[in-house]
Design an enzyme around this catalytic site. Structure first.
Site, PDB file in Angstrom:
ATOM      1  N   HIS A 121       0.842  -1.197   0.000  1.00 14.15           N
ATOM      2  CA  HIS A 121       0.000   0.000   0.000  1.00 14.15           C
ATOM      3  C   HIS A 121       0.880   1.251   0.000  1.00 14.15           C
ATOM      4  CE1 HIS A 121      -3.301  -2.693   0.990  1.00 14.15           C
ATOM      5  NE2 HIS A 121      -4.141  -1.689   0.839  1.00 14.15           N
ATOM      6  N   HIS A 168       0.533  -3.222   9.257  1.00 15.30           N
ATOM      7  CA  HIS A 168       1.977  -3.152   9.022  1.00 15.30           C
ATOM      8  C   HIS A 168       2.691  -2.520  10.205  1.00 15.30           C
ATOM      9  CE1 HIS A 168       2.095  -4.470   4.840  1.00 15.30           C
ATOM     10  NE2 HIS A 168       1.018  -3.736   4.619  1.00 15.30           N
TER      11      HIS A 168
END
Length: 354
Positions: A121, A168
């Site tokens: 991302h 993350h």
């Protein structure tokens, strides 16, 4: 240095960021998964997370192609595909886990099975925003500082959203941004070559199809099934279809008015009601055709593959087999890419929207 890297991989760092933004784990007795105490950050980062997901790219990139600049969209797609493929492969090679739960609150379920390093991302957001900035600063007249601020804000929001959603660690995100920066720097001298891909030799389509397909088919084997291979095939196939579509337009002279190659200094036209209505109409017409093509090709390709490998049609697990998943995804989204760059503009011309 090793201690710093360990601290950046610490799940507690992600959990502290979530708590600062008002996101807390729920008590077991409550039956809820999490508690939101600050809805401003909740909606901000949920929206920002969507900017790095498929729904954004299947709207932003086609809209750019049909309404703003086809050459710019091609460059964005090629860079996007490159960084995403490298990022996805790196995940399955490094096999670094995502932040642990608990203490982290996880807001997304679909990609939990994927590994964490690097954050694709973050890679995609950085690649799209800064490729857009670099490609337009010598083509359109606008304040560079404003464009730089928008690129930084866009990529930063997407990166922070990956912490907020618990997907993350800080190191995953920094690694993704750094890898993307290196890739942009290394590929920048070849960007003019990307702009001339449509005038390549007649053998070019073979390379565009065969090489990406082999890259997807020989994707690193994971210890367990995750959607990474399918997502990677979707992205690479769409990029192959877009590139092939540009070649088809040039080879068969389907473009009545060729667009000037980058860079050409232009003024950004003022946004009027007529332009907005026309742009939205072209977008809706294009999206409907793309969805139709996607549905038809996906259904047909699955039927052919199921018949070839003698698999029960409604067996969902069969779709995950390498010899079925990669071909049907690749054929489907290559067709989508060709449709977006070739057939949709032809339909726009037929309907008088160009």
């Amino acid at each position: 240095m090793a201690e710093l890297l360990r601290s950046l991989r610490d799940s507690q760092l992600v959990a502290r960021f979530q708590r600062r933004c008002g996101l807390f784990p729920a008590r077991e007795a409550s039956g809820e998964e999490h508690v939101v105490k600050n809805y401003f950050y909740y909606y901000l980062f949920r929206f920002s997370a969507a900017l790095g997901q498929e729904v954004f790219y299947i709207t932003f990139l086609p809209f750019t192609h049909w309404n703003i600049d086809p050459n710019l969209s091609r460059r964005l797609v090629v860079i996007w595909v490159l960084v995403m493929y490298i990022g996805q492969v790196a995940k399955d090679i490094l096999k670094w886990p995502r932040p642990s739960f608990p203490p982290v609150v996880r807001l997304e379920k679909r990609i939990i099975a994927e590994y964490g390093m690097p954050s694709t991302h973050a890679m995609a957001a950085t690649a799209i925003s800064f490729t857009l900035l670099i490609s337009t600063m010598d083509r359109y007249q606008y304040p560079f500082i404003l464009g730089l601020m928008m690129a930084v804000v866009f990529s930063t929001l997407v990166c922070l959203s990956r912490l907020y959603t618990g997907m993350h660690t800080v190191l995953d995100i920094l690694g993704g941004v750094l890898i993307t920066a290196v890739l942009i720097a290394l590929t920048y001298p070849a960007w003019t070559l990307i702009d001339s891909l449509d005038s390549a030799s007649p053998l070019f389509p073979v390379c565009v199809i065969v090489v990406p397909f082999l890259l997807c088919y020989n994707y690193p084997v994971s210890d367990y099934y995750s959607p990474t291979r399918a997502d990677t095939t979707t992205i690479v196939a769409a990029g192959a279809g877009v590139t092939l579509g540009f070649w088809i337009n040039h080879f068969f002279q389907l473009v009545s008015k060729p667009t000037p190659s980058l860079p050409v200094i232009q003024n950004i036209p003022p946004l009027t009601t007529d332009m907005l209505v026309l742009g939205l109409t072209k977008f809706m017409v294009g999206i409907m055709l793309i969805l139709l093509v996607r549905q038809l090709v996906q259904k047909l390709s699955l039927q052919v593959l199921f018949s070839w490998f003698k698999v029960v049609t409604r067996n969902k697990e069969a779709r995950r087999r390498l010899e079925i998943e990669v071909p049907y995804k690749f054929v489907t989204y290559t067709s989508v890419g060709i449709c977006a760059t070739t057939f949709v503009p032809m339909l726009h011309r037929f309907l008088g929207l160009l």
